[in-house]
Design a protein around this motif. Structure first.
Motif, PDB file in Angstrom:
ATOM      1  N   LEU A 241      14.140  83.937  49.229  1.00  0.00           N
ATOM      2  CA  LEU A 241      14.225  82.662  48.879  1.00  0.00           C
ATOM      3  C   LEU A 241      13.192  82.173  47.721  1.00  0.00           C
ATOM      4  O   LEU A 241      13.559  81.839  46.834  1.00  0.00           O
ATOM      5  CB  LEU A 241      13.822  81.892  50.107  1.00  0.00           C
ATOM      6  N   ILE A 242      11.954  82.679  47.994  1.00  0.00           N
ATOM      7  CA  ILE A 242      10.716  82.457  47.101  1.00  0.00           C
ATOM      8  C   ILE A 242      11.072  83.056  45.684  1.00  0.00           C
ATOM      9  O   ILE A 242      11.201  82.298  44.693  1.00  0.00           O
ATOM     10  CB  ILE A 242       9.411  82.761  47.743  1.00  0.00           C
ATOM     11  N   PRO A 243      11.372  84.165  45.654  1.00  0.00           N
ATOM     12  CA  PRO A 243      11.463  85.055  44.323  1.00  0.00           C
ATOM     13  C   PRO A 243      12.654  84.571  43.475  1.00  0.00           C
ATOM     14  O   PRO A 243      12.775  84.642  42.395  1.00  0.00           O
ATOM     15  CB  PRO A 243      11.676  86.579  44.810  1.00  0.00           C
ATOM     16  N   HIS A 244      13.894  84.017  44.269  1.00  0.00           N
ATOM     17  CA  HIS A 244      15.050  83.390  43.603  1.00  0.00           C
ATOM     18  C   HIS A 244      14.940  81.981  43.653  1.00  0.00           C
ATOM     19  O   HIS A 244      16.292  81.404  43.735  1.00  0.00           O
ATOM     20  CB  HIS A 244      16.231  84.223  44.166  1.00  0.00           C
ATOM     21  N   GLN A 245      14.120  81.305  43.939  1.00  0.00           N
ATOM     22  CA  GLN A 245      14.039  79.762  43.938  1.00  0.00           C
ATOM     23  C   GLN A 245      14.626  79.004  42.785  1.00  0.00           C
ATOM     24  O   GLN A 245      15.378  78.145  42.578  1.00  0.00           O
ATOM     25  CB  GLN A 245      12.658  79.183  44.047  1.00  0.00           C
ATOM     26  N   GLU A 246      14.546  79.602  41.414  1.00  0.00           N
ATOM     27  CA  GLU A 246      15.097  79.131  40.150  1.00  0.00           C
ATOM     28  C   GLU A 246      16.620  79.418  40.177  1.00  0.00           C
ATOM     29  O   GLU A 246      17.432  78.425  39.802  1.00  0.00           O
ATOM     30  CB  GLU A 246      14.163  79.689  39.021  1.00  0.00           C
ATOM     31  N   ASP A 247      16.947  80.672  40.712  1.00  0.00           N
ATOM     32  CA  ASP A 247      18.242  80.909  40.670  1.00  0.00           C
ATOM     33  C   ASP A 247      19.093  79.977  41.711  1.00  0.00           C
ATOM     34  O   ASP A 247      20.202  79.463  41.354  1.00  0.00           O
ATOM     35  CB  ASP A 247      18.527  82.441  41.309  1.00  0.00           C
ATOM     36  N   ALA A 248      18.322  79.720  42.810  1.00  0.00           N
ATOM     37  CA  ALA A 248      18.929  78.676  43.681  1.00  0.00           C
ATOM     38  C   ALA A 248      19.267  77.349  43.261  1.00  0.00           C
ATOM     39  O   ALA A 248      20.183  76.791  43.374  1.00  0.00           O
ATOM     40  CB  ALA A 248      18.218  78.524  44.986  1.00  0.00           C
ATOM     41  N   LYS A 249      18.032  76.939  42.358  1.00  0.00           N
ATOM     42  CA  LYS A 249      18.204  75.512  41.650  1.00  0.00           C
ATOM     43  C   LYS A 249      19.433  75.654  40.711  1.00  0.00           C
ATOM     44  O   LYS A 249      20.205  74.601  40.624  1.00  0.00           O
ATOM     45  CB  LYS A 249      17.073  75.224  41.228  1.00  0.00           C
ATOM     46  N   LEU A 250      19.358  76.673  39.891  1.00  0.00           N
ATOM     47  CA  LEU A 250      20.484  76.664  38.946  1.00  0.00           C
ATOM     48  C   LEU A 250      21.959  76.704  39.452  1.00  0.00           C
ATOM     49  O   LEU A 250      22.707  76.166  39.066  1.00  0.00           O
ATOM     50  CB  LEU A 250      20.143  78.008  37.989  1.00  0.00           C
ATOM     51  N   SER A 251      22.068  77.585  40.276  1.00  0.00           N
ATOM     52  CA  SER A 251      23.365  77.656  41.200  1.00  0.00           C
ATOM     53  C   SER A 251      23.780  76.456  41.601  1.00  0.00           C
ATOM     54  O   SER A 251      24.879  75.972  41.752  1.00  0.00           O
ATOM     55  CB  SER A 251      23.227  78.828  42.238  1.00  0.00           C
TER      56      SER A 251
END
Length: 926
Positions: A241-251
């Motif tokens: 979750l932490i390493p891919h927070q920006e991916d989650a926001k973009l998605s």
């Protein structure tokens, strides 16, 4: 234009592709074309679907929406959006124009808007229709559209004969419509090339959403992730979750359907126009649709009349929501209050709810109280609404004086939704809420802990067909959100009274179902409801921490973290960001050439913890990285954060215990999460030193010893396992003696370690591969250990097989006391899902029974505390352990009493052993 037929919005693009692949695909042996070779399957499929919709619904307004040519705003946000889609086949492309011509000739509005997708146009029209109070049906095969479903908007998939309203979406996806965007943001979408959070699949996404809430809530409460009961939850935040927070926001942004597309027409423009019969005859003739051509030549409409026998699915009838017709009262005078007190005193049961300034029970001020005495009859009693122009309200002292007798009357039963919170709020103003008989959150949870979320909004939709007023709708969001005392009283009163009314009606709907199930009903009555009082008292008491100790520890950790970072740079031969998986990949696998043990879903070398643990056995840099990660997490999660959580009003830290989160019945906690304080490292254990006793007291920690193994012995009735516990043998040494065929006194430390791994591994469903990996042995050796274990303990093997079989037949397993855990995947055709459910079936009765036992012990201890009023306080529950503050001059007496109450909480085939320790802090006592 107002009418009683639903507005139909057709996702033309979705049906175009699906019709093509169904009716126009040579690879599948299906190919529909004219005699001169013109493809026609996609045209036929879409037009036939439109005819079916008219036959079913007879709409007076409709829109058929297609994607426009060219890129959309999402391509500007993310260049790779839909980049992996193959180009449109030529034999589909050539059907689009004639299909559009046919639809327009049928008199149907055809819409295509540049720069956005068909979904966005449909979403905007659905929003407009909802605001106008119109029923809307979206005809689509696209799962993304489920985010648009609400009390006025439903989906229909004519190709699958499927109808989805709010309840249908929740049942199909496992989450309500308002979480569909979050679901897509976490999982991603390979079709649209939405990245999502790498490594998060369907099961993990559902676990997060049902356990915590939206993506925003998940990232705001990362400390809660490790408390969730699904595989990988403990390391999910740190690893994914932490390493891919920006991916989650973009998605999230990519998956969100736009609801404000600028349109140059309105709903009134979606009426059906006269058909162009001449054009239809020409097109039907060209594409050789002979039946339709004959109808056109005979002057018949291409659109059939509504038929009662149509096979297209329809929206199931639901009972009208009683909430929508309710009338509520606002209590502003002494006379009104007196009448309501009389009414409450005359009740056998009423619903009660509090409104406050905070969700934290220590920070919160009581703003008002609501009551419901029967369905549709509720009132709100405001006390401290203090915005400009607020009407005069009754004084707090007067309110408490009049309500205290009825609220403290144990013979008048109360029901609440998460009533533990209300009990704590009342306690803060001097009212000890008694007669708590029901809690709708716990009723739902006890009935089926895995079926759905147990919050009021979800339950109201499921049981009452009602959409509750959302707090954000009346208080605002984020930084602009105001506290309840600042909300206009007319708005606040409706919201608060609705809460009480919904709670009472939920109880009236759920309790009859729960009452039919003997085991779950007993769990509710004998464990969950009595525990509410116990947990409320513990939360109010809180726990004392040494903030200065933690600040010093943070400084020490900070210095060590800098040293480790410098050492890592030296070992790498260059500076790099230790928190960046990408940079770490480059250093470890490209520059240093370390072996790639595992790859990510994107085929990159994994730097996950389990990989670094293995690499650390042979290489220095991964070892340093592991220590760096561990200390960084301890510092940010505990030593930095805990001192900030000390409440000024009490000088203590007050966690929140959650009864309705873990599927197995285990308690979880948050703010702070006490269940996840690490104990495997010296640094982790040192955090417990900060949990101290006040002056004149000591800390007592009482921990059930090997309780799940003892429960396994009882459940399996294996004579050798029972004998080991009854004779007070070290069970791991006893197992080692059996497995390695040696005397128990001759068992080596290494043999005991292996036996311990087997004992605990098997009750968690560990395979021989997992055991081999853990013990660093071959698969054949691991298989030999397991086979020998089962040969020595055949009762365990029999129990496991019979439990799996029973689970397949019933769909659930039970604890010793009747708590149920439903296993929806136990008969799944997918082998991985089925095997995971089988492992859960074996472990859940043990883990759930252990949870029940410590809850029963807590209830018995609280009775002792309230009856005899010893100088002793129960302040924490962590897994199988209870922590107390005890007067120094009563240590021996109270230690013995706590031991006695825990050991005798229940009777099983083997003794329950409790390890009791004493110290100045939790670590010393533990």
């Amino acid at each position: 234009m107002q009418n009683n037929t639903p507005l139909i919005l057709v996702d033309g693009s979705s049906y175009l592709f699906r019709a093509y692949h169904t009716l126009n695909n040579e690879k599948l042996g299906r190919y529909m074309a004219t005699s001169d070779g013109k493809p026609s399957g996609a045209i036929y499929g879409v037009v036939n679907m439109l005819k079916s919709l008219f036959k079913q619904y007879g709409p007076e307004q409709i829109a058929v929406v297609f994607d426009a040519k060219g890129k959309t705003f999402r391509n500007d946000m993310y260049a790779e959006y839909k980049a992996n889609r193959p180009p449109m086949p030529d034999d589909l492309r050539c059907q689009i124009e004639p299909l559009h011509e046919i639809i327009k000739a049928m008199g149907l509005p055809l819409i295509s808007v540049e720069g956005v997708e068909a979904d966005d146009v449909i979403g905007t029209l659905a929003r407009m229709a909802t605001e106008a109070g119109r029923e809307t049906i979206i005809s689509t095969g696209d799962k993304d559209m489920a985010q648009l479903v609400n009390e006025h908007v439903s989906l229909i998939n004519t190709m699958k004969n499927e109808f989805l309203d709010v309840e249908g979406v929740t049942e199909k996806f496992g989450i309500p419509p308002h979480l569909i965007i979050d679901y897509l943001a976490l999982m991603g979408d390979s079709v649209d090339n939405i990245p999502g959070v790498a490594g998060v699949g369907q099961k993990t996404a559902l676990g997060l959403l049902n356990g915590i809430g939206s993506v925003e809530e998940i990232y705001a409460n990362l400390d809660k992730v490790a408390t969730l009961e699904f595989r990988g939850a403990k390391t999910l935040a740190e690893k994914k979750l932490i390493p891919h927070q920006e991916d989650a926001k973009l998605s999230y942004e990519l998956a969100t359907i736009k609801l404000d597309v600028e349109l140059d027409f309105g709903l009134d423009d979606l009426g059906i126009n006269p058909e162009d019969q001449e054009k239809l005859r020409a097109l039907f003739g060209e594409y050789q649709f002979r039946t339709w051509l004959k109808q056109a030549e005979d002057g018949k409409s291409s659109l059939p009349e509504k038929s009662d026998d149509a096979s297209v699915p329809t929206k199931p009838e639901k009972p009208e929501s009683k909430i929508d017709t309710s009338k509520y009262e606002t209590i502003l005078s002494e006379e009104q209050l007196n009448l309501w007190v009389e009414k409450l005193n005359a009740c056998e049961l009423f619903a009660v709810d509090t409104e406050t300034t905070s969700l934290n029970i220590i920070e919160a001020d009581l703003v008002g109280i609501s009551f419901a005495t029967q369905a549709g009859e509720a009132a709100y009693l405001p006390i401290i609404h203090q915005y400009a122009g607020a009407p005069e309200q009754l004084a707090m002292d007067s309110v408490i004086e009049k309500l205290k007798p009825v609220l403290e009357n144990p013979s008048i039963h109360k029901v609440g939704q998460n009533i533990k919170y209300d009990q704590s709020i009342f306690a803060a103003v001097g009212i000890e809420l008694k007669g708590v008989q029901f809690d709708t959150m716990l009723e739902s949870y006890t009935l089926n802990s895995v079926a759905n979320r147990h919050d009021m909004d979800t339950l109201a939709q499921k049981y009452l067909n009602h959409e509750c007023i959302h707090y954000e709708d009346i208080a605002g969001k984020g930084k602009k959100q105001v506290t309840f005392d600042q909300i206009d009283l007319e708005i606040a009163s409706k919201y608060a009274a609705e809460d009480a009314d919904v709670t009472l009606q939920l109880h009236q709907s759920i309790w009859p179902e729960l009452e039919k199930e003997e085991g779950p009903k007993n769990i509710f009555n004998q464990i969950e409801i009595p525990l509410v009082n116990v947990l409320s008292k513990m939360e109010q008491r809180g726990v004392l921490i040494d903030a200065e100790f933690l600040r010093n520890k943070s400084n020490d950790f900070g210095k060590r973290i800098i040293e480790l970072e410098q050492k890592a740079h030296e070992l790498a031969g260059q500076p790099f960001n230790l928190g960046s998986p990408k940079q770490l990949q480059e250093i470890l696998f490209e520059k240093q050439g370390l072996p790639v043990l595992k790859k990510t879903p994107k085929k990159q070398p994994s730097t996950a913890e389990e990989v670094l643990v293995q690499l650390a056995l042979d290489y220095p840099l991964p070892k340093v990285i592991m220590e760096y990660r561990g200390l960084t997490k301890l510092k940010s999660t505990y030593t930095d954060k805990l001192p900030l959580m000390v409440q000024p009003r009490s000088g203590r830290v007050h966690t929140s215990y959650h009864q309705a989160v873990a599927a197995t019945g285990r308690l979880s906690s948050s703010d702070p999460n006490l269940q996840n304080i690490p104990v495997k490292t010296e640094e982790g254990r040192s955090i417990r030193e900060a949990f101290i006793a006040p002056k004149g007291y000591k800390v007592i920690a009482a921990d059930y010893s090997q309780i799940e193994l003892r429960i396994m012995a009882h459940l399996s009735q294996d004579p050798n396992l029972i004998k080991a516990f009854q004779n007070n043998l070290d069970v791991h040494s006893a197992t080692a003696a059996e497995v390695f065929a040696t005397d128990i006194d001759a068992v080596t430390a290494d043999q005991r370690r292996h036996a311990k791994a087997v004992n605990f591994g098997l009750i968690y469903g560990m395979s021989r591969f997992g055991l081999a990996k853990q013990l660093q042995i071959t698969n054949d050796e691991a298989a030999h250990y397991i086979d020998t274990y089962f040969a020595r303990y055949p009762g365990v093997s029999d129990y496991m097989e019979s439990t799996k079989q029973k689970a397949k037949e019933l769909g659930y397993v039970e604890t010793l006391f009747g708590r149920r855990l439903y296993l929806p995947q136990i008969n799944a055709s997918n082998g991985m899902l089925r095997q995971a459910a089988e492992r859960t079936a074996i472990n859940a009765p043990m883990q759930g029974s252990a949870a029940d036992i410590i809850k029963i012990a807590m209830i018995e201890i609280q009775k002792w505390l309230e009856e005899e009023k010893p100088d002793c306080y129960m302040v924490m529950q962590v897994h199988d352990e209870l922590v107390f503050e005890v007067a120094e001059d009563k240590l021996e007496e109270y230690s013995a009493k706590i031991n006695e109450l825990m050991a005798s909480a229940v009777e099983i085939s083997v003794p329950l052993v409790v390890d009791v320790g004493v110290g100045d802090n939790w670590e010393q006592a533990h």
